[in-house]
Structure formats: structure tokens, C-alpha cells
Design a protein around this motif. Sequence first.
Motif, PDB file in Angstrom:
ATOM      1  N   TRP A 225       0.860  -1.196   0.000  1.00  0.00           N
ATOM      2  CA  TRP A 225       0.000   0.000   0.000  1.00  0.00           C
ATOM      3  C   TRP A 225       0.893   1.242   0.000  1.00  0.00           C
ATOM      4  N   THR A 226       0.662   2.147  -0.934  1.00  0.00           N
ATOM      5  CA  THR A 226       1.604   3.258  -1.134  1.00  0.00           C
ATOM      6  C   THR A 226       0.827   4.556  -1.378  1.00  0.00           C
ATOM      7  N   VAL A 227       1.419   5.669  -0.944  1.00  0.00           N
ATOM      8  CA  VAL A 227       0.747   6.966  -1.142  1.00  0.00           C
ATOM      9  C   VAL A 227       1.339   7.670  -2.364  1.00  0.00           C
ATOM     10  N   PHE A 228       0.459   8.103  -3.263  1.00  0.00           N
ATOM     11  CA  PHE A 228       0.881   8.827  -4.464  1.00  0.00           C
ATOM     12  C   PHE A 228       0.229  10.199  -4.473  1.00  0.00           C
ATOM     13  N   MET A 229       0.887  11.144  -5.121  1.00  0.00           N
ATOM     14  CA  MET A 229       0.203  12.406  -5.370  1.00  0.00           C
ATOM     15  C   MET A 229      -0.131  12.448  -6.858  1.00  0.00           C
ATOM     16  N   VAL A 230      -1.384  12.742  -7.130  1.00  0.00           N
ATOM     17  CA  VAL A 230      -1.841  12.795  -8.514  1.00  0.00           C
ATOM     18  C   VAL A 230      -2.301  14.219  -8.804  1.00  0.00           C
ATOM     19  N   SER A 231      -1.910  14.699  -9.966  1.00  0.00           N
ATOM     20  CA  SER A 231      -2.361  16.025 -10.360  1.00  0.00           C
ATOM     21  C   SER A 231      -3.480  15.818 -11.384  1.00  0.00           C
ATOM     22  N   ARG A 232      -4.544  16.642 -11.299  1.00  0.00           N
ATOM     23  CA  ARG A 232      -5.716  16.352 -12.125  1.00  0.00           C
ATOM     24  C   ARG A 232      -5.431  16.433 -13.632  1.00  0.00           C
ATOM     25  N   GLY A 273       5.072   0.994   0.015  1.00  0.00           N
ATOM     26  CA  GLY A 273       4.736  -0.034   1.021  1.00  0.00           C
ATOM     27  C   GLY A 273       4.428   0.517   2.402  1.00  0.00           C
ATOM     28  N   ASP A 274       4.656   1.824   2.602  1.00  0.00           N
ATOM     29  CA  ASP A 274       4.361   2.411   3.925  1.00  0.00           C
ATOM     30  C   ASP A 274       2.994   3.082   3.969  1.00  0.00           C
TER      31      ASP A 274
END
Length: 487
Positions: A225-232, A273-274
Motif C-alpha cells: 500500500w503506497t501513497v501517491f500524489m496525482v495532479s488532475r 509499502g508504507d
Amino acid sequence: MRKEDLTAHGKRLLQETPVLETLRGLDPKGVNEVLRIVETCAEFARLHAEPKALELDARMEEDPEYFDWDLVRTAGRYRLFSLVVPAVLGGLAGKYMLTAASLGVEEICSACAGIGNMIAATGLGACPLLTPGGMPHWDTVLREIVEGERKGEPVLMAYAITEPSAGTDVEEPHFLAKARIGMEARRVKGGYLLNGRKCFISGGKEAKYLTVCAATDRNRPLETWTVFMVSRDMEGFSVPRVERKMGQRACHAAELLFENVFVPEEYVIGYEGDGMSMGILSIMAASRGPVGAVGTGIARGVLRNFLSWARQEHGGRKPIEEQRIQMEIADMAASIQECRGLVLDHSLAGDRVFGTLLVNPMMKALFALPREFRLSRPYQAFLQSRPGRAASARLLRLLVSEEDMTRLLALASLAKFASTDMAMNVASRALQLMGPGDSEERRRVEKCYRDVKVTQIYEGTNQLNRLTWYMIEHEGSLRVELPRPRL
Ligand SMILES: Cc1cc2nc3c(=O)[nH]c(=O)nc-3n(C[C@H](O)[C@H](O)[C@H](O)COP(=O)(O)OP(=O)(O)OC[C@H]3O[C@@H](n4cnc5c(N)ncnc54)[C@H](O)[C@@H]3O)c2cc1C
């Protein structure tokens, strides 16, 4: 600021929350800052949210796609999107960031919880960037929020974790381990390709940036499970639809579609993974308390309207003159006061954890470096490098303990489920007592009744929040693990 200089709201707040009055004696500067923020939110609520609440609710029932950008711009003039942006970047978040945000949210939600959610969605979306792993984006994305307000074009954010096949399951490690995950982030050269859907995302249609959690291996969601930043504006990202909502209509709940969205490596927040610790549990440890404040705010709105209704004549009598009504009012006030206490327990404990991070001398020293240097390629490259990420993880471990974070999550869950259940009970009781006769007050209470339902669902259902509290306090089976530096 002397007590005489406070607005009526500031004075009321001190009267109703003696703990703040005491704290003000010890730290006048810090608490005065909290009061200033809460007064600003109260003014926005009185002058802009309250007058628009019923009209906007009705309009968005008819046209669920409508969105009130004018109101967003007005909120921007009050700097409400900067509530969680650190003061070192020109935002309003300082030592008592959570306390100010919780009490401010309560004010806005006492006028309209939909408008409150429309504003708070940006704070929630920004939260993962506030972790040390998000530091490379402080001088760009977080500062853009501040600059957007200055320019009169607020930059909004949203937080996306829920999927059509996994809601409760993505909010707790034991459940995520067995969850049926639909979305995947496949590693490719230079980054990841995101494919799948997220649903019910508050503010997801209007957000310029979204923090999104996804598994890099759907068969091992917990470990990957990983955190991403997505730009619209990333290619392949779209918003196919928004929900037709029962309450909190002013804020869209959107479905998001990711079709081969390429997210560069630099847009991974923290380590791959964090995501469970840094993208879910640490965020919930901060944000569930303010959801409790949405509950106390809605209940306050109910009580205010109920009082106003009870003072008027209905069928030749004023309900307020009856002792049974007076006792109901006392019960409502007691429940609100009790739950605000839980919210404040959480926010003051949280400020000891997160506020310390923000005003820490090491953090201040980092932001004393010239902005041009912080934005320079070598500095950014260092933050994104393995040693840079390891340094961020070390800094976090130095300043915050896993025990503190875990304890905070328990306090947050308790404040969340108790306050939102309380608000549901208060709204339901008031509506029954008011009966079927039409009045503006009754329409407002009826709206509160619809608005409050979702507070029992989002940020973890109240069932999950009860289990979270139990697992931490009684079983010891849930713990927030902070990332370990990887060299
Ligand atoms: C208006 C709205 C706005 C939202 N905003 C956002 C947002 O901004 N970002 C975001 O990512 N998500 C958002 N959500 C999603 C929200 O967090 C989820 O709806 C919530 O987590 C519940 O998930 P679910 O709907 O899949 O229900 P389910 O998980 O299917 O739950 C259904 C019922 O079963 C219970 N249940 C499930 N599992 C268990 C268990 N193991 N033990 C006991 N009981 C269990 C639940 O408590 C619930 O009562 C929003 C939802 C709504 C309705």
C-alpha cells in the motif's frame, strides 16, 4: 489580545471551554492565535455559510453537478484552505494546528456541514504531504494553496483511499491484508502506472491535487500500500461522475477513474509499502478528531435552531415554557459539551505530536534556508534520494513515538464515533419534538439530520472506529508503525 478585544464568539468559546482559558494563562500567544482562527471561521459561518446553506442544499438536490466556486473564493479570502498549511510556508498551521482546525470546523459546520466538508476536503487531501515524506512538495503544492488564496483562485485538494470493492477494508491493517483491491499501481521506468477506480471522494471533482493510496501488488495490498500524489491534469485521470447525495450536498462525492495514469517516482509520498502507516493510520490519527468536531458543530446548529423554534408560539403556546422542553435543551447542551471535551482531548494531544513537528527548531532551521535553495534541483534531488528519504524517516522517529501516534489514533476514533453518534441523536430528537409544522428552523434541523448521517460513515464507519479504539486500548492488536529508514 486582551479578553475585552475578543469578539462575542471568542468570549463564548473561552466560557464554554475552560481548558482553553487555563491554557491561555500559560501560553497567551498560542491560544490567542487559536481564538483568532476560530473567530475568522465563525465570521465566515455567520456571513456566508448560514445564509447560503438551505439554498445551496436545494439547488444541489436539483442539480448534483453544480458547484459553488464563488463560495470557494470567499472561503479563500478568509484563508480557510490554509488552515493546515504550516506557518513557515505562509499558512495558518502552527503549534495548535489541530485545536484551531477542530474548533474552526465546528464553527463552520454549525452553519452548514456541506460547506464545512467542501473546505475540509482540502485539508484532508493535504495531510499526507504534511508527513516528512511529503516535504519535497511543501514549497510547491502546499505553497500553491497559500498563493491560490492570495490570487483569489483557491487550489483544492482531495484524499482518495476508498474503492468500489473496499471501503472499511482499506482503513485497518488486518482488514487490508485480506481486502479485494481493484486499483493497482504498477512499477514502470521512472514511476508507476495507476489503473482502477476510487469512489465517494469528497472534493475529488474540483481538486487540483489528490493524495491517493494504491497497492503496487493487488495480491499483497497491506505490504504494498503506497501513497501517491496525482495532479488532475495527468493524462488518463478523469472524474466520470458525482453522487446524488442525501446530505452535505455542497461538497461533491466523486468517482475517480485512472487509466494508465503515469505518476513519476517523485510523486510517491514516503516509501513504497508504507501506505498503511503513513497514508491511513497517521492521517486518521489527525483527521478523525476534526470529524468529531463536524459532529459537535452540526449538533450546535441543531440546538441553536431548536431554541429559536421553541421560543416562538406554536398552537398558542411557546414550547420553551414547558419544563420537558427545557430539560431536552439541557440534555442537548450537555451532550455537545461532553463531546467537545473529547474532540479537545484529541486535538490538544495531537498538537503535542504534530504541532511539535511544525514548530520544531530543526524544521524551522530547514525553512530558514532561502526558498530558491529549497526549490533548487540539488536540494530537491536530495529530499527525493534514498539518504534524503531516510533522513525524513529518522526525523519523524526522533520527534514522534509510535506509542504517541497509536494513542492519538485511539483518542481520534473515540472523539469521532462518540461525537457523530451524539449529533445524530440530537438531530433526531429535535426533529421529533418539532413535529411536522414548517418553519425555517425546522428546515435547517431537517438538513442537519441529513447532513449528519455521513459523518457516521466517512473516515471509517463508527463501527470500525469502535473496533479501532478497542483494538488499541484493550487488545493491543493495533499499532501505528512509523517508517524505518531504508538505506
Ligand atoms: C459522502 C461520502 C464522502 C466520502 N468521502 C471520502 C473521501 O473523501 N475519501 C475517501 O477515500 N473515502 C470517502 N468516503 C468513503 C468512506 O470512507 C467509506 O464509505 C467508508 O469507509 C465505508 O466503506 P464502504 O462504503 O465500502 O462500506 P463497507 O465497508 O462495505 O461497510 C458496510 C457496513 O459494514 C460494516 N463493516 C464492514 N466491515 C466490517 C468489519 N470488519 N467489522 C464490523 N463491521 C464492518 C461497516 O461498518 C458498515 O456499517 C466517503 C463516503 C461518503 C458516503
